[in-house]
Design an enzyme around this catalytic site. Structure first.
Site, PDB file in Angstrom:
ATOM      1  N   LYS A  29      -2.077   8.237   1.121  1.00  0.00           N
ATOM      2  CA  LYS A  29      -3.138   7.912   2.092  1.00  0.00           C
ATOM      3  C   LYS A  29      -3.575   9.196   2.760  1.00  0.00           C
ATOM      4  CE  LYS A  29      -2.903   5.818   6.709  1.00  0.00           C
ATOM      5  NZ  LYS A  29      -2.451   4.623   7.456  1.00  0.00           N
ATOM      6  N   GLY A  49       2.446   2.227   9.633  1.00  0.00           N
ATOM      7  CA  GLY A  49       3.463   3.011  10.340  1.00  0.00           C
ATOM      8  C   GLY A  49       2.841   3.768  11.486  1.00  0.00           C
ATOM      9  N   LYS A  80       0.541  -3.977  11.817  1.00  0.00           N
ATOM     10  CA  LYS A  80       1.483  -3.155  12.584  1.00  0.00           C
ATOM     11  C   LYS A  80       2.040  -4.028  13.678  1.00  0.00           C
ATOM     12  CE  LYS A  80      -0.487   1.420  12.051  1.00  0.00           C
ATOM     13  NZ  LYS A  80      -1.411   2.405  12.635  1.00  0.00           N
ATOM     14  N   SER A 114       1.469   8.940   4.267  1.00  0.00           N
ATOM     15  CA  SER A 114       0.223   9.154   4.998  1.00  0.00           C
ATOM     16  C   SER A 114       0.106  10.632   5.315  1.00  0.00           C
ATOM     17  CB  SER A 114       0.257   8.316   6.286  1.00  0.00           C
ATOM     18  OG  SER A 114      -0.866   8.584   7.088  1.00  0.00           O
ATOM     19  N   GLU A 169      -9.398   2.472   5.338  1.00  0.00           N
ATOM     20  CA  GLU A 169      -8.822   1.876   6.535  1.00  0.00           C
ATOM     21  C   GLU A 169      -9.685   2.236   7.743  1.00  0.00           C
ATOM     22  OE1 GLU A 169      -4.645   2.914   6.689  1.00  0.00           O
ATOM     23  OE2 GLU A 169      -4.470   2.125   8.723  1.00  0.00           O
ATOM     24  N   ASP A 199      -7.936   6.796   5.426  1.00  0.00           N
ATOM     25  CA  ASP A 199      -7.865   6.197   6.759  1.00  0.00           C
ATOM     26  C   ASP A 199      -8.750   7.001   7.694  1.00  0.00           C
ATOM     27  OD1 ASP A 199      -7.261   4.969   9.139  1.00  0.00           O
ATOM     28  OD2 ASP A 199      -5.102   5.329   9.058  1.00  0.00           O
ATOM     29  N   LYS A 231      -5.965  10.997   5.672  1.00  0.00           N
ATOM     30  CA  LYS A 231      -6.785  10.844   6.866  1.00  0.00           C
ATOM     31  C   LYS A 231      -8.112  11.551   6.614  1.00  0.00           C
ATOM     32  CE  LYS A 231      -3.676   8.856   9.548  1.00  0.00           C
ATOM     33  NZ  LYS A 231      -3.884   7.571  10.227  1.00  0.00           N
ATOM     34  N   ASP A 268      -7.230  -1.815  10.825  1.00  0.00           N
ATOM     35  CA  ASP A 268      -6.011  -1.427  11.536  1.00  0.00           C
ATOM     36  C   ASP A 268      -6.295  -1.621  13.033  1.00  0.00           C
ATOM     37  OD1 ASP A 268      -3.945  -0.057  12.821  1.00  0.00           O
ATOM     38  OD2 ASP A 268      -4.130   1.805  11.718  1.00  0.00           O
TER      39      ASP A 268
END
Ligand code: OSB
Ligand code: MG
Length: 382
Positions: free
Chosen positions: A173, A302, A274, A147, A225, A200, A175, A250
């Site tokens: 991934k 995570g 999670k 990530s 996400e 995400d 952000k 999420d």
């Protein structure tokens, strides 16, 4: 569920608030992180078995309303004082259910309980979870991705991705946030036409941004996400039919009930499980089993865990319905392997972008008490 029953007589529970320096700052749509706090929970059973858990909360209520300070309060003043001396898996857990919310605090304590149970029985946490869920098997290693936080400029993002691919990560991934989305992802897709990429948004958009989010369909993302608000499953059900890219939730998913609602109204196609966010491994197992029965793909998210939380999440990710790459990268991605509080460090298997699931009894990694003490000394109320 649960298929397996057990009991555990508890001697004492202690809390270790810690802070560990990240090897590089991590930026999301809700802030930049340099020093990661956590609360390590140690549970000693009457038998001498010791269990460990981690509350991976933050300094601020950004990703979640919980902070390390609220978690310490709820554990110290409610959850731990109300623990029965002998816990039985087939009894009602009033001490747990009488506390509303505070899932991260609960996860830390439940992890310590279950790793102590596993240690007493001489089996790994992964094996215990398998027996509790009735799953037929577990994986020996878990497929993982990396990530990547928002970099100051997309040129740096490209360099970070190149380094991650060179390290052996097979899924990237990124952000995103308004202003750092379509153009960044276009550059990334041009530079890496065949890499498995996902985004995400950490709740940074609203339904009014549907036109913009639709442009992301051109980049063949594995998923997007949590594009919309953390409390809004409904609006995701309005957005998903407008997108080709599968939505993964999420922040919106706190209980099995949320996952059932998401599934029923089509608020997304993929679950980020999670254990911290859903209140621990029992709810996580229930969600795993629901996803397995309803063909909903899932993976384990995570939260920049130390080795303690990472070992627990890897055990969860070893269950068979976890079929997509999880955010459980190697220790050195986030922490100096000489500072993380347990050994050995988690390493990436570079040939297939996997991390091995611990096989030793209980937590499966050893807490280094000197490092734990150092990390505890670095914890200070801001
Ligand atoms: O949204 O998945 C998230 C880290 C902290 C809080 C929320 C998130 C994250 C990450 C990091 O994306 C994933 C990881 O631990 O590798
Ligand atoms: Mg996320």
């Amino acid at each position: 569920m649960p298929n397996l029953t057990w009991e555990l007589t508890i001697k004492k529970v202690t809390l270790h608030p810690i802070a560990l320096r990240l090897v590089s700052p991590f930026q999301t749509s809700f802030g930049t992180q340099h020093l990661r706090p956590a609360i390590i929970v140690r549970l000693e059973a009457k038998s001498g078995a010791v269990g460990w858990g981690e509350v991976t909360a933050d300094w601020n209520p950004g990703y979640s309303y919980e902070t390390v300070f609220t978690a310490k309060h709820v554990l110290e003043d409610f959850l731990i004082p109300n623990l029965p001396q002998t816990l039985r898996s087939d009894e009602e857990w009033g001490w747990l259910h009488s506390v509303r919310g505070h899932p991260m605090a609960k996860h830390g304590l439940i992890s310590a309980i279950l790793t102590a149970v596993a240690e007493e029985r001489g089996i790994s946490l992964a094996k215990l979870l398998q027996e509790m869920s009735g799953a037929e098997s577990t994986k020996k290693c878990v497929e993982v991705g990396i990530s990547i936080g928002i970099q100051p400029h997309v040129d740096e993002t490209l360099k970070v991705i190149e380094a991650a691919l060179a390290d052996g990560y097979g899924r990237i991934k990124l952000k995103i946030k308004p202003g750092r989305d379509v153009d960044d992802l276009r550059r990334v897709r041009q530079a890496f036409p065949d890499v498995v990429i996902m985004a995400d948004a950490n709740s940074a958009y609203s339904l009014q941004d549907a036109d913009l989010l639709r442009q992301l369909d051109a980049f063949k993302l594995l998923m997007i996400e949590q594009p919309l608000a953390y409390y809004d499953i409904h609006d995701h059900s309005q957005l998903q039919p407008q997108l080709k890219t599968p939505i993964c939730l999420d922040e919106s998913l706190h209980t099995l009930g949320d996952v059932k609602l998401m599934h029923k109204i089509g608020a997304g196609k993929i679950v980020n499980l999670k254990p911290q966010r859903v209140g621990g491994l029992f709810e996580a197992l229930a969600i795993h089993d629901f996803c397995a029965a309803n063909a909903m793909p899932l993976w384990v998210g995570g939260m920049l865990e130390t080795a303690v939380g990472r070992a627990v999440s890897l055990a969860l990710a070893s269950l068979p319905a976890v079929t997509l790459p999880s955010d459980l990268s190697a220790t050195r991605r986030y922490y100096n392997p000489d500072e993380d509080i347990a050994t050995p460090p988690f390493e990436l298997n570079t040939e297939d972008s996997t991390v091995n699931v611990p096989t030793d009894p209980g937590l499966g990694v050893s807490i280094d008490m000197a490092r734990l003490a150092r990390a505890e000394a670095a914890f200070f109320p801001l």
